[in-house]
Enzyme design. Structure first.
Site, PDB file in Angstrom:
ATOM      1  N   HIS A 291       1.019   5.338   0.834  1.00 47.40           N
ATOM      2  CA  HIS A 291       0.402   6.384   1.661  1.00 47.40           C
ATOM      3  C   HIS A 291       0.485   7.713   0.920  1.00 47.40           C
ATOM      4  O   HIS A 291       1.560   8.074   0.439  1.00 47.40           O
ATOM      5  CB  HIS A 291       1.174   6.567   2.973  1.00 47.40           C
ATOM      6  CG  HIS A 291       1.146   5.393   3.891  1.00 47.40           C
ATOM      7  ND1 HIS A 291       0.355   5.352   5.019  1.00 47.40           N
ATOM      8  CD2 HIS A 291       1.824   4.211   3.871  1.00 47.40           C
ATOM      9  CE1 HIS A 291       0.543   4.199   5.656  1.00 47.40           C
ATOM     10  NE2 HIS A 291       1.437   3.494   4.979  1.00 47.40           N
TER      11      HIS A 291
ATOM     12  N   HIS B 281       0.832  -1.203   0.000  1.00 50.61           N
ATOM     13  CA  HIS B 281       0.000   0.000   0.000  1.00 50.61           C
ATOM     14  C   HIS B 281       0.863   1.248   0.000  1.00 50.61           C
ATOM     15  O   HIS B 281       1.933   1.278   0.595  1.00 50.61           O
ATOM     16  CB  HIS B 281      -0.981   0.013   1.175  1.00 50.61           C
ATOM     17  CG  HIS B 281      -0.342  -0.129   2.531  1.00 50.61           C
ATOM     18  ND1 HIS B 281       0.171  -1.330   2.990  1.00 50.61           N
ATOM     19  CD2 HIS B 281      -0.150   0.766   3.518  1.00 50.61           C
ATOM     20  CE1 HIS B 281       0.645  -1.153   4.212  1.00 50.61           C
ATOM     21  NE2 HIS B 281       0.477   0.114   4.559  1.00 50.61           N
TER      22      HIS B 281
END
Ligand code: ZN
Length: 135
Positions: A101, A99
């Site tokens: 950010h 992931h």
């Protein structure tokens, strides 16, 4: 893989504040934001780390990042943003599903940039040579 938190969010089994979705990626608010509007871009296909990410997705993820970051800047009236990827535990990766950010930043938000170190004489050249050996 069924236990993976982000796979469960992708499947809709766990609710999230989703802000974007396309064929390959979803983006949703981080529930513990550094600044409000802090958003995660998550590939729908599970990969444990960035290094395991599907090659086809690699080429596309930055388009999603740019699109979502642009919306975050407008929505939060942020002065800038940080794009971060924590890869493996040593780098602060908490959820073992790749992931990115996007963290909106403000001139006076009080966060400091990383400290800068120094190389000893000849050290930078040695490290550059060592990195190049593997490319
Ligand atoms: Zn997963």
């Amino acid at each position: 893989m069924d236990e993976c938190l982000f796979c469960r969010i992708v499947k809709g089994e766990i609710p999230s504040f989703k802000v974007y979705e396309d064929k390959e990626f979803i983006a949703f608010l981080d529930i513990g934001p550094v600044n409000k509007g802090h958003t995660l871009i998550v590939p729908k296909t599970h990969s444990e780390t960035f290094m395991h990410m599907d090659e086809n997705e690699l080429g596309k993820v930055m388009h999603a990042v740019q699109k979502v970051a642009n919306a975050i800047l407008k929505a939060t009236k942020a002065d800038g943003f940080n794009l971060m990827l924590n890869n493996k535990k040593a780098a602060g990766q908490v959820i073992d599903h790749t992931h990115f950010h996007i963290i909106p930043r403000f001139h006076n938000d009080g966060f400091k940039h990383w400290p800068q170190g120094k190389y000893a004489d000849g050290e930078a050249g040695k490290i550059a040579t060592e990195i190049k050996r593997f490319l």
